[in-house]
Design a protein around this motif. Structure first.
Motif, PDB file in Angstrom:
ATOM      1  N   GLN A  65     -43.568 -21.432   7.270  1.00  0.00           N
ATOM      2  CA  GLN A  65     -42.141 -21.662   7.019  1.00  0.00           C
ATOM      3  C   GLN A  65     -41.340 -20.961   8.107  1.00  0.00           C
ATOM      4  OE1 GLN A  65     -40.782 -21.290   2.930  1.00  0.00           O
ATOM      5  NE2 GLN A  65     -42.906 -21.064   2.251  1.00  0.00           N
ATOM      6  N   LYS A  66     -40.617 -21.756   8.869  1.00  0.00           N
ATOM      7  CA  LYS A  66     -39.888 -21.199  10.012  1.00  0.00           C
ATOM      8  C   LYS A  66     -38.910 -20.102   9.570  1.00  0.00           C
ATOM      9  CE  LYS A  66     -41.231 -23.678  13.712  1.00  0.00           C
ATOM     10  NZ  LYS A  66     -41.987 -24.779  13.182  1.00  0.00           N
ATOM     11  N   ILE A  67     -38.335 -20.241   8.391  1.00  0.00           N
ATOM     12  CA  ILE A  67     -37.377 -19.221   7.917  1.00  0.00           C
ATOM     13  C   ILE A  67     -38.104 -17.899   7.682  1.00  0.00           C
ATOM     14  CG2 ILE A  67     -35.821 -18.565   6.021  1.00  0.00           C
ATOM     15  CD1 ILE A  67     -35.098 -21.584   5.766  1.00  0.00           C
ATOM     16  N   LEU A  68     -39.230 -17.954   6.982  1.00  0.00           N
ATOM     17  CA  LEU A  68     -39.996 -16.722   6.750  1.00  0.00           C
ATOM     18  C   LEU A  68     -40.492 -16.124   8.071  1.00  0.00           C
ATOM     19  CD1 LEU A  68     -42.212 -17.605   3.626  1.00  0.00           C
ATOM     20  CD2 LEU A  68     -40.011 -16.386   3.701  1.00  0.00           C
ATOM     21  N   GLN A  69     -40.868 -17.004   8.983  1.00  0.00           N
ATOM     22  CA  GLN A  69     -41.385 -16.541  10.272  1.00  0.00           C
ATOM     23  C   GLN A  69     -40.304 -15.762  11.030  1.00  0.00           C
ATOM     24  OE1 GLN A  69     -43.253 -18.468  14.338  1.00  0.00           O
ATOM     25  NE2 GLN A  69     -43.512 -19.693  12.496  1.00  0.00           N
ATOM     26  N   LYS A  70     -39.066 -16.317  11.029  1.00  0.00           N
ATOM     27  CA  LYS A  70     -37.967 -15.625  11.724  1.00  0.00           C
ATOM     28  C   LYS A  70     -37.648 -14.287  11.059  1.00  0.00           C
ATOM     29  CE  LYS A  70     -35.403 -16.889  14.809  1.00  0.00           C
ATOM     30  NZ  LYS A  70     -35.531 -16.685  16.279  1.00  0.00           N
ATOM     31  N   LEU A  71     -37.669 -14.277   9.743  1.00  0.00           N
ATOM     32  CA  LEU A  71     -37.371 -13.025   9.031  1.00  0.00           C
ATOM     33  C   LEU A  71     -38.464 -11.982   9.292  1.00  0.00           C
ATOM     34  CD1 LEU A  71     -36.025 -14.546   5.678  1.00  0.00           C
ATOM     35  CD2 LEU A  71     -34.674 -13.401   7.474  1.00  0.00           C
ATOM     36  N   PHE A  72     -39.684 -12.474   9.442  1.00  0.00           N
ATOM     37  CA  PHE A  72     -40.814 -11.595   9.773  1.00  0.00           C
ATOM     38  C   PHE A  72     -40.590 -10.924  11.139  1.00  0.00           C
ATOM     39  CE2 PHE A  72     -44.896 -11.361  12.094  1.00  0.00           C
ATOM     40  CZ  PHE A  72     -45.694 -10.596  11.251  1.00  0.00           C
ATOM     41  N   TYR A  73     -40.176 -11.709  12.120  1.00  0.00           N
ATOM     42  CA  TYR A  73     -39.894 -11.124  13.445  1.00  0.00           C
ATOM     43  C   TYR A  73     -38.779 -10.086  13.342  1.00  0.00           C
ATOM     44  CZ  TYR A  73     -42.556 -15.135  15.191  1.00  0.00           C
ATOM     45  OH  TYR A  73     -43.524 -16.073  15.418  1.00  0.00           O
ATOM     46  N   GLU A  74     -37.753 -10.445  12.581  1.00  0.00           N
ATOM     47  CA  GLU A  74     -36.613  -9.545  12.450  1.00  0.00           C
ATOM     48  C   GLU A  74     -37.046  -8.236  11.787  1.00  0.00           C
ATOM     49  OE1 GLU A  74     -32.095 -10.675  11.568  1.00  0.00           O
ATOM     50  OE2 GLU A  74     -33.307 -10.742   9.741  1.00  0.00           O
ATOM     51  N   GLU A  75     -37.774  -8.362  10.689  1.00  0.00           N
ATOM     52  CA  GLU A  75     -38.209  -7.182   9.948  1.00  0.00           C
ATOM     53  C   GLU A  75     -39.047  -6.249  10.830  1.00  0.00           C
ATOM     54  OE1 GLU A  75     -40.649  -8.152   6.571  1.00  0.00           O
ATOM     55  OE2 GLU A  75     -41.203  -6.042   6.227  1.00  0.00           O
ATOM     56  N   HIS A  76     -39.882  -6.826  11.673  1.00  0.00           N
ATOM     57  CA  HIS A  76     -40.801  -6.006  12.454  1.00  0.00           C
ATOM     58  C   HIS A  76     -40.304  -5.740  13.877  1.00  0.00           C
ATOM     59  CE1 HIS A  76     -43.691  -5.931   9.226  1.00  0.00           C
ATOM     60  NE2 HIS A  76     -43.485  -7.219   9.055  1.00  0.00           N
ATOM     61  N   GLU A  77     -39.030  -6.020  14.107  1.00  0.00           N
ATOM     62  CA  GLU A  77     -38.389  -5.738  15.400  1.00  0.00           C
ATOM     63  C   GLU A  77     -39.140  -6.381  16.568  1.00  0.00           C
ATOM     64  OE1 GLU A  77     -37.943  -1.508  15.416  1.00  0.00           O
ATOM     65  OE2 GLU A  77     -36.313  -1.572  13.957  1.00  0.00           O
ATOM     66  N   ILE A  78     -39.571  -7.612  16.316  1.00  0.00           N
ATOM     67  CA  ILE A  78     -40.185  -8.417  17.373  1.00  0.00           C
ATOM     68  C   ILE A  78     -39.076  -9.299  17.936  1.00  0.00           C
ATOM     69  CG2 ILE A  78     -41.826 -10.285  17.817  1.00  0.00           C
ATOM     70  CD1 ILE A  78     -43.532  -9.007  15.490  1.00  0.00           C
ATOM     71  N   PRO A  79     -38.777  -9.173  19.237  1.00  0.00           N
ATOM     72  CA  PRO A  79     -37.618  -9.893  19.766  1.00  0.00           C
ATOM     73  C   PRO A  79     -37.786 -11.409  19.671  1.00  0.00           C
ATOM     74  CG  PRO A  79     -38.913  -8.907  21.555  1.00  0.00           C
ATOM     75  CD  PRO A  79     -39.479  -8.389  20.278  1.00  0.00           C
ATOM     76  N   SER A  80     -36.861 -12.059  18.984  1.00  0.00           N
ATOM     77  CA  SER A  80     -36.839 -13.528  18.961  1.00  0.00           C
ATOM     78  C   SER A  80     -35.371 -13.934  18.950  1.00  0.00           C
ATOM     79  CB  SER A  80     -37.616 -14.060  17.763  1.00  0.00           C
ATOM     80  OG  SER A  80     -36.811 -14.150  16.623  1.00  0.00           O
ATOM     81  N   PRO A  81     -35.055 -15.118  19.450  1.00  0.00           N
ATOM     82  CA  PRO A  81     -33.642 -15.484  19.639  1.00  0.00           C
ATOM     83  C   PRO A  81     -32.827 -15.352  18.348  1.00  0.00           C
ATOM     84  CG  PRO A  81     -35.083 -17.072  20.717  1.00  0.00           C
ATOM     85  CD  PRO A  81     -35.970 -16.166  19.930  1.00  0.00           C
TER      86      PRO A  81
END
Lengths: 370, 370
Positions: free
Chosen positions: B98-114
């Motif tokens: 799920q792209k939404i969960l994937q983006k939130l995952f990056y955000e939570e773990h401070e992985i830079p994504s647009p």
């Protein structure tokens, strides 16, 4: 394309593995439903020595080939008559299948091979000098059907069957040449491979490629290869096993009309493998580049003495930790003493390092039963 | 070992091909009985999106994995409860699916994504700046489910489905990192690969590995990879797709929890391929050496526009005549516009020569219908 292979062993398996890069359908015929190819091809359980079984198997294929030479040749002749492409052709399989015909073939085409005597039974007078090698006319495979008769006191051990008795060669090196020809007439060989004796164990069980030989030896091999391919007059992939004697002369030991153990290191050691090359022969495609990528070597994984049953590869994990080592198992579940269960290919920039690494790896791994 | 794979496409096929070097049994589940894995594995026709089908398929396997991420996650959770090893684990598959969960995952773990906005329907107020990329939460695959909304006049094209709206990155290079982790905790990545635009056709369809990047960029990628693997907390092989922007900053575009198109050139270009590495993950074996053997590149063979039906590869023979080019077809009998039918790997000592050769080979071959 429907490609039918007589035999379902490891040679067929590695051919099919390589050819999974392409879009063909592979069919295999083997008496053993548990053979190496059974689950990765359209499999027919049947005996490749039975004429009707081979004809039934082959008649609807675009091409029929072999991964073992002990197959019913009459069936292949019949398939050829029916218009099925048979590679290599039935005539050369028949010649090679019988050691007597094979020797006469070398003689006829002036291909150097050790002096010999043909006997049909042990009753015949032995005119060849002792010691000599006796090779049964048929049924020899993987070292079976071959023995050395040392002297007259050893005479009682002579097998009472049609055989070749052959002079021993004073061997400096055992060499092998894998060579392929396709229908469009291209011929290409792999660099010459050397079978190396393990200096500690005194077993012939490493291949090293390319071997280091003089220009003169290389050109003797080139002449032999050219004569052989002209005389064989067949598409196919062949392994010409050679002796280099201590005087620097090259002799043909024997030839296999198929993929061969002495070509296995080509899987990682050459730009393309013997399996890719054979596939291209079967499809009449342009032959592949066979350049060596450096030095490569191979050691067979064979079942330990006194071990029979469900196979276990002791120490294999230690090999998988090494760079430049590549494990190939044959999908056989049962090990037996001396059974070929797999092999390991090794790459190196130097021949000495390669040999060292082969000896090291051999010490790491054992094929035992659970 | 019984290895079950959800999906029977080309990624599964190339995994099984590589793993034929070993002795395992591969089982595949796919709705299409004519899929790339059907004839080379123990095949079950069934839908990997149906919970019961996946449970029934997986329950007697030693390990269950995927070659496509759009599978029923509840079934994988159930299999994990039953004690079946699932690689990668159900949690990370669910997140990535799920792209939404994937983006939130990056955000939570401070992985830079647009920077992004989540919308559940087209009714929501757009607060992100134009232009932006819309990515559907689910169902995106191979470029589907992704579109660019240029400006307000383009707003009517917005899909009325749960989505991520994401800032466009001013892309210098598209990069990809293939990274693997096994149960014993080893982590190993392949050299970073670059997706190159064909300068003539302006299509993103070549991979080149390794890419040429600065130490700073490499260390940004290393940090991202370490954060991702820690956060994912799962065995598996992952493809982290990255953007390098024109200011020299690296962003994660998205991640695939599986074998990936951007790793195909590893088949001949690296000491071991992504398929070998993934196999080792599935078996918890020592991870393999991933060193580059030089420069390697890959071009996809995709079905031409306006061609549907039985596939024919025009010009393929000309490619087979070239040294350093390796053709891989996927065993698909029917072509459709844009369908991935195979790929060609190319090796070279120089990046410029490699790119030239890729462009040349692309001009030689066409995937059409008979």
């Amino acid at each position: 394309m429907k490609i039918g292979i007589l035999g379902g062993g490891q040679l067929g398996r590695m051919l099919i593995q390589e050819a999974l890069k392409y879009d063909d359908e592979f069919y295999t015929l083997d008496p053993n439903a548990d053979c190496s190819c059974a689950n990765i091809s359209f499999f027919t359980k049947g005996d490749f020595n039975e004429k009707q079984a081979v004809i039934d198997f082959g008649k609807d294929k675009d091409v029929v080939s072999i991964e073992i030479e002990h197959v019913n040749v009459e069936a292949l002749q019949e398939l050829e008559k029916q218009g099925v492409k048979v590679i290599p052709n039935s005539a050369i399989i028949k010649t090679i299948q019988q050691k007597i015909l094979q020797k006469l073939f070398y003689e006829e085409h002036e291909i150097p091979s050790p002096a010999f005597q043909i006997i049909l039974s042990a009753e015949e007078e032995i005119i060849i000098d002792y010691p000599f090698v006796q090779k049964l006319n048929t049924g020899g495979y993987d070292g079976k059907g071959v023995q050395i008769i040392k002297d007259e006191s050893d005479f009682n051990n002579l097998w009472d069957q049609p055989s070749i008795l052959e002079n021993l060669v004073d061997i400096d090196k055992e060499l092998s040449l894998i060579i392929a020809k396709n229908e469009r007439g291209e011929i290409k060989s792999f660099p010459v491979t050397e079978m190396v004796a393990d200096p500690k164990l005194n077993l012939l069980d490493f291949n090293i490629s390319p071997t280091q030989i003089s220009d003169d030896v290389q050109s003797q091999i080139d002449v032999i290869a050219a004569k052989f391919m002209k005389a064989a007059d067949s598409d196919g992939l062949f392994a010409i096993e050679l002796f280099l004697d201590k005087s620097g002369k090259v002799w043909v030991n024997e030839t296999a009309p198929r993929l061969h153990n002495s070509g296995h290191q080509s899987q990682e050691g050459n730009a393309n493998s013997q399996f890719e090359q054979f596939y291209r022969v079967l499809k009449n495609l342009p032959l592949a580049d066979t350049s060596s990528l450096g030095f490569s070597g191979m050691l067979n994984l064979v079942g330990e003495e006194n071990c029979s049953g469900k196979v276990k590869y002791e120490g294999l994990e230690n090999v998988l930790k090494l760079a430049d080592a590549y494990v190939h198992l044959y999908g056989k579940t049962e090990t037996k003493p001396g059974r070929k269960m797999g092999h390991i290919n090794v790459l190196s920039d130097s021949r000495d390092e390669l040999l060292e690494q082969l000896i090291h790896i051999k010490s790491l791994v054992k094929v035992v039963a659970v």
